[in-house]
Design a protein around this motif. Sequence first.
Motif, short mmCIF file in Angstrom:
data_model
loop_
_atom_site.label_atom_id
_atom_site.label_comp_id
_atom_site.label_asym_id
_atom_site.label_seq_id
_atom_site.Cartn_x
_atom_site.Cartn_y
_atom_site.Cartn_z
N TRP A 69 -42.46 -14.48 8.64
CA TRP A 69 -43.05 -13.20 8.87
C TRP A 69 -44.62 -13.32 8.21
O TRP A 69 -45.33 -12.62 8.91
CB TRP A 69 -42.29 -12.39 8.27
CG TRP A 69 -42.77 -10.91 8.49
CD1 TRP A 69 -43.23 -9.85 7.65
CD2 TRP A 69 -42.61 -10.22 9.91
NE1 TRP A 69 -43.42 -8.80 8.29
CE2 TRP A 69 -43.24 -8.99 9.66
CE3 TRP A 69 -42.54 -10.60 11.10
CZ2 TRP A 69 -43.63 -8.01 10.63
CZ3 TRP A 69 -42.79 -9.54 12.17
CH2 TRP A 69 -43.37 -8.48 11.97
N TYR A 138 -42.31 -9.19 3.41
CA TYR A 138 -41.54 -7.86 3.60
C TYR A 138 -41.87 -6.85 2.61
O TYR A 138 -41.87 -7.36 1.51
CB TYR A 138 -40.19 -7.95 3.76
CG TYR A 138 -39.27 -8.85 4.98
CD1 TYR A 138 -39.90 -10.03 5.43
CD2 TYR A 138 -38.44 -8.20 5.77
CE1 TYR A 138 -39.55 -10.83 6.32
CE2 TYR A 138 -37.95 -8.86 6.95
CZ TYR A 138 -38.28 -9.99 7.11
OH TYR A 138 -37.79 -10.67 8.23
N GLN A 271 -42.55 -3.76 7.10
CA GLN A 271 -41.98 -5.34 7.05
C GLN A 271 -43.25 -6.01 6.84
O GLN A 271 -44.47 -5.65 7.36
CB GLN A 271 -41.15 -5.35 8.30
CG GLN A 271 -40.44 -6.89 8.48
CD GLN A 271 -39.74 -6.87 9.51
OE1 GLN A 271 -40.10 -6.26 10.52
NE2 GLN A 271 -38.78 -7.90 9.69
#
Length: 271
Positions: A69, A138, A271
């Motif tokens: 991510w 996150y 996120q």
Amino acid sequence: MPVIAQLLTAALLVCLSFAARAEKLRIVTEPWAPYVYEENGQPRGLDYETTAIVFQRLGIEVQWQFLPWKRCLAMLDQGLADGALDIFHSNERDATLLYPSEPLSQVEFVMFYANARPHPFNTLEDLRGLTIGTSPGYLYSQDFRESTLFTREPAPTHEANFGKLARGRIDLLITDRRVGQTLLDSLNLRDQISESPTVISRESQFLAVRRNAGMDLLVQRFGAELKRFKREPAYAQLSARYGAAPAKDQTLVPAQAREEKTVEQQESSAQ
């Protein structure tokens, strides 16, 4: 020309623009089963398949890339990706990202604990002195991420987080309920790890794109088509294939409102 016709024309021009440059819309995301993941080299998941169907209806070709991510966010910032799948809305990102009016799905952040070392809690105060496993990149609810009562310890993957919990290297871990339940099965940890019933926060997941020329019109069309698709039997079947809605539970009571046991906290996180 009526407004609807103008929007349709503009959206068509965006589609033709991508086709003329022989380019695909570059979308990045992190494996986040059951919402989006890869199986035998093929993308799968509720939000991936929903998004793919909507883009197909809009005539937009997409190039998908699965990455950690933090790398997804970096590619957005550097202009190396056009958008991200399953991203939370945050005011800080409004300057660079566009969000459709319709979310793809809803997530619920909960804690998971080792059965041999349970840590029941109702407020963040009850987590004092503990180490909580998190995921890098996150952005959790403000109360959770700013609390000094406990330690947040990131792990490179969700699987690594569950491994650390099973081995006693962390006290709890936080992740989405359905993601956690999926991992318990895939990692064969259901007899060792359980889910806490308290919900830390609830958030909507979106497909977001960078603020480039024509993207605002594409986002409007995407949101409208997504909303239309979610009313069709095909979406109900797709949703059922990836699991039913979570069971009812209790919601975290903030320390400052501890006496109001029925207050449901709706926090802003990304996120």
